[in-house]
Design an enzyme around this catalytic site. Structure first.
Site, mmCIF file in Angstrom:
data_model
loop_
_atom_site.group_PDB
_atom_site.id
_atom_site.type_symbol
_atom_site.label_atom_id
_atom_site.label_comp_id
_atom_site.label_asym_id
_atom_site.label_seq_id
_atom_site.Cartn_x
_atom_site.Cartn_y
_atom_site.Cartn_z
ATOM 1 C CE1 TYR A 1 -8.679 -7.670 -3.310
ATOM 2 C CE2 TYR A 1 -9.715 -6.401 -5.058
ATOM 3 C CZ TYR A 1 -8.596 -6.744 -4.343
ATOM 4 O OH TYR A 1 -7.393 -6.166 -4.649
ATOM 5 C CG ASN B 1 -2.114 -0.892 1.098
ATOM 6 O OD1 ASN B 1 -2.368 -1.449 0.042
ATOM 7 N ND2 ASN B 1 -2.848 -1.054 2.184
ATOM 8 N NE ARG C 1 -1.949 5.117 -10.726
ATOM 9 C CZ ARG C 1 -2.845 5.928 -10.163
ATOM 10 N NH1 ARG C 1 -3.438 5.565 -9.042
ATOM 11 N NH2 ARG C 1 -3.151 7.069 -10.718
ATOM 12 N NE ARG D 1 -6.987 -2.555 -10.651
ATOM 13 C CZ ARG D 1 -5.925 -1.791 -10.873
ATOM 14 N NH1 ARG D 1 -4.876 -2.316 -11.461
ATOM 15 N NH2 ARG D 1 -5.914 -0.526 -10.510
ATOM 16 C CG HIS E 1 -13.520 -4.225 -4.150
ATOM 17 N ND1 HIS E 1 -14.112 -4.462 -5.374
ATOM 18 C CD2 HIS E 1 -12.497 -3.372 -4.396
ATOM 19 C CE1 HIS E 1 -13.473 -3.789 -6.317
ATOM 20 N NE2 HIS E 1 -12.487 -3.111 -5.750
ATOM 21 C CG HIS F 1 -13.562 1.581 -12.330
ATOM 22 N ND1 HIS F 1 -14.374 1.631 -11.216
ATOM 23 C CD2 HIS F 1 -12.446 0.926 -11.936
ATOM 24 C CE1 HIS F 1 -13.770 1.043 -10.197
ATOM 25 N NE2 HIS F 1 -12.609 0.603 -10.598
ATOM 26 N NE ARG G 1 -10.449 -1.099 1.353
ATOM 27 C CZ ARG G 1 -10.581 -1.091 0.022
ATOM 28 N NH1 ARG G 1 -11.584 -1.727 -0.540
ATOM 29 N NH2 ARG G 1 -9.753 -0.413 -0.739
#
Length: 698
Positions: free
Chosen positions: A477, A55, A414, A384, A601, A444, A573
């Site tokens: 997730y 992170n 990213r 992703r 998530h 997205h 979160r």
């Protein structure tokens, strides 16, 4: 919207908003708390410690790098939370340094406890003679051949140092002339070899010893510099600016443009320098001069880059009692009873709750569509994808069989850019229509549209998710998948793909809402409607679950609703820029964050609506980038049973008094002070199959 007059009521606070980057650090502290929590099993604590490290890497390479760019550009304007770039940078520097010190204190605590369990990290000097001989041979046979010492002198300039790799700095003197200025070299630790090398052990012994590869290299460093005497050898690591700057309008081929920018990422401007504690002053001066870093230098008391703990903890054999027992996701009962997805969805909608219910249902849906002779077209977004995704093969198979397959691949996800480029090329070769989205916008949204020829004509089937089409992250997730054949949702999904792949004017959506076209305004209307219900004495309330909340307009709307008397429960979160509990402003707002075994998530938005609740699931957080610079999707839940199920998920989350931390108006987080019996929402969620079977949704 809050007015300036109302905001004046709260001038005792530095700002009515919390800063995004400081809030992010608060989130990473919560992850670090999980690494420190003795109620968590030891190897799970190691996993959390690795997450803290990864992170921080992304935070430094993107967020801190951006702030440094603003400072270099002379930008001095305050953001909406009251910080100038320089003022924020100085505060982040202190907080990050403190966090890293605490991170390594935790690492030392964990390694001590591991040692008591028989997992020992040893230095070379602590090895037996036999072990040293084995490690000497390992070094000569395996490590030495791949090492490349790189001298730095007048004829050999400083080599390129890659971001976030561990290197050794080597200070040397020439044999026979020790008084001259020291010589300097660097050496990259091979990233394709094990960071922790297992030492030989007795067959019946439960003890496992490991040595760090860098310690073994340090012990044998003299083998790389004949004629010189090593004076000092220390680790260092540089973090560079990793954000991509892409001229999409000027790029004839976006795929090639991104590949070019990925190569540039290797020599982005240095952001932070980590060095081993006690590094030789000459080595430090050489590194500072080369990287032009004077302030963000962090001295580390321990092995650099603790992300290795992910792989280490996951590969350790014989210590299963130190890790959580794996959960076995259940296959959704709706599709388990009838394997024909299309037949099931003609009768009813289906909700799948990951990771408690298997992501295989999503994969099987796409595979069935790819093999069904009546399916005419498959359209899908990919943001992703896992390293070996079966979805890619299913899409390729569908295209090769003559189906119209359109895939919107987001190349700018990213740190997943290279993987997505590889999948895009593979899909194109198989005959899929691959589209890279719209200029200036990331795609997205997580949506799949299946068009099938049936007796009555064409029928649309839609999957909408809150998470990525990634079978690996779906195991860790928490996300929701909605399968539906609803006519309005299907028509809207078709229009969304048309907008992403072709030319289309503004569209009046019947069911879904889409960013950046109408999602913000739709959410504002929903929030204002709750305020109207509250003012009229009707039931009113908002429960919103997301990853991040940082959009100023959205926060202002929530403040206004709170002032109107709406009870607002936010489950955020990560980043939250809203200050809850401020009299006259946000006294009806609570904010809690849950950090537990699985990464929370899912994005779920509940509106009480005067006693006729509405629920939406979405790919979008309430951040400016999601609402204005990304193609996002928010989908209504129409099925009454599914609406009850999603409401139950939210209410169970609100009931958590074990892993919930509550945001205070000060910006700090505190654990729940609920004294009732411990309730852990993720453990309760594992009963989802029972909920569905018994329809116990109250």
């Amino acid at each position: 919207m809050i007015t300036e007059e109302k905001a004046v009521l709260n001038r005792t606070l530095p700002s009515v908003y919390l800063n995004r980057d400081l809030s992010w650090l608060e989130f990473n502290w919560r992850v670090l708390q999980e690494a420190q929590d003795t109620d968590n099993l030891l190897l799970e604590r190691a996993h959390f410690l690795a997450i803290v490290s990864t992170n921080l890497e992304e935070f430094m390479s993107v967020r801190v790098a951006g702030i440094q760019d603003q400072i270099r550009a002379g930008y001095t304007k305050k953001d909406f939370t009251g910080y100038t770039p320089l003022g924020l940078y100085k505060r982040l520097l202190k907080k990050v340094s403190k966090m890293i010190n605490e991170q390594y204190r935790t690492f030392r605590d964990i390694t001590k406890l591991l040692s008591k369990e028989g997992v020992v990290f040893s230095t070379y000097d602590e090895l037996t003679t036999v072990q040293q001989e084995v490690m000497d041979k390992y070094y000569q046979d395996i490590i030495f051949p791949v090492l490349t010492p790189m001298a730095v002198d007048q004829s050999r300039p400083f080599p390129l140092v890659h971001s976030q790799y561990v290197y050794l700095s080597v200070v040397l003197s020439r044999i026979g002339n020790p008084v001259e200025e020291p010589f300097f070299a660097i050496l990259q630790i091979p990233s394709n070899l094990a960071r922790c090398i297992a030492l030989p052990h007795r067959t019946n012994s439960k003890k496992r010893q490991f040595i760090f590869i860098e310690d073994l290299i340090k012990q044998h460093i003299h083998t790389l510099f004949s004629g010189y005497t090593p004076i000092a050898v220390h680790e260092f690591r540089i973090t560079r600016n990793s954000d991509l700057t892409i001229n999409e309008e000027g790029a004839e081929d976006l795929l090639e443009e991104i590949e070019k920018e990925l190569r540039k990422r290797r020599w982005g401007s240095p952001v932070c320098l980590e060095v081993e504690k006690g590094i030789h002053p000459y080595a430090l001066s050489q590194l500072q001069h080369e990287f032009e870093i004077t302030d963000f230098i962090i001295e580390i008391d321990g092995p650099l880059d603790l992300s290795f703990l992910h792989r280490f903890a996951g590969s350790l054999k014989g210590f299963s009692h130190l890790s959580n027992a794996p959960i076995e996701p259940v296959y959704p009962m709706e599709f388990d009873e009838n394997e024909d997805f299309f037949e099931v969805l003609r009768e009813r909608d289906v909700l799948v709750y990951h990771p408690y219910e298997s992501f295989e249902a999503v994969t099987d849906f796409i595979i069935q569509a790819s093999e069904d002779e009546h399916v005419m077209a498959i359209k899908m977004t990919l943001y992703r994808v896992s390293g070996n995704s079966p979805l890619i093969q299913a899409l390729a198979t569908a295209a090769e069989s003559g189906k119209q397959v359109t895939v919107v691949v987001e190349l700018k996800a990213r740190f997943d850019e290279e993987r997505n480029i590889a999948w895009a090329r593979k899909l194109e070769k198989s005959g899929c229509h691959v589209v890279y989205g719209l200029i200036g916008l990331k795609t997205h949204a997580k949506v799949t549209l299946i068009v099938r020829q049936e007796d009555h004509g064409l029928q649309r089937y839609v999957h909408v998710g809150t998470g990525n089409y990634n079978d690996s992250t779906a195991k860790v997730y928490t996300d929701l998948s909605l399968f539906t054949s609803n006519h309005d949702i299907g028509i809207d999904a078709s229009e969304l793909f048309n907008q992403m792949t072709g030319y289309s004017n503004n569209y009046d959506w019947d069911a879904i809402t889409v960013a950046p076209s109408n999602m913000s305004q739709s959410l504002f209307k929903l929030i204002r409607r709750e305020a109207e219900h509250a003012a009229a004495g009707r039931p009113a309330g908002i429960i919103a679950k997301m990853n991040s909340l940082s959009n100023q307009e959205m926060i202002d709307e929530l403040y206004a609703a709170s002032q109107a008397g709406v009870q607002i429960d936010l489950i955020v979160r990560g980043v939250c820029c809203l200050r809850p509990g401020v009299p006259g402003l946000s006294e009806h707002i609570t904010v809690r964050s849950i950090v537990d075994r699985f990464l929370e998530h899912s994005r779920i938005y509940y509106f009480e609506n005067g006693g006729t609740p509405e629920v939406w699931i979405s790919s979008a957080d309430w951040m400016t980038r999601n609402l204005t610079r990304r193609i996002e999707l928010m989908c209504p839940v129409y099925d009454p049973d599914i609406l009850k199920l999603v409401s139950k998920i939210l209410k169970l989350t609100l009931k958590d008094n074990v892993k919930s931390r509550f945001l205070q108006s000060s910006g700090n987080y505190e654990f729940s002070d609920d004294k009732e019996a411990p309730f852990r929402s993720q453990y309760e969620a594992m009963k989802v199959k029972k909920w569905k079977k018994n329809q116990s949704l109250t």
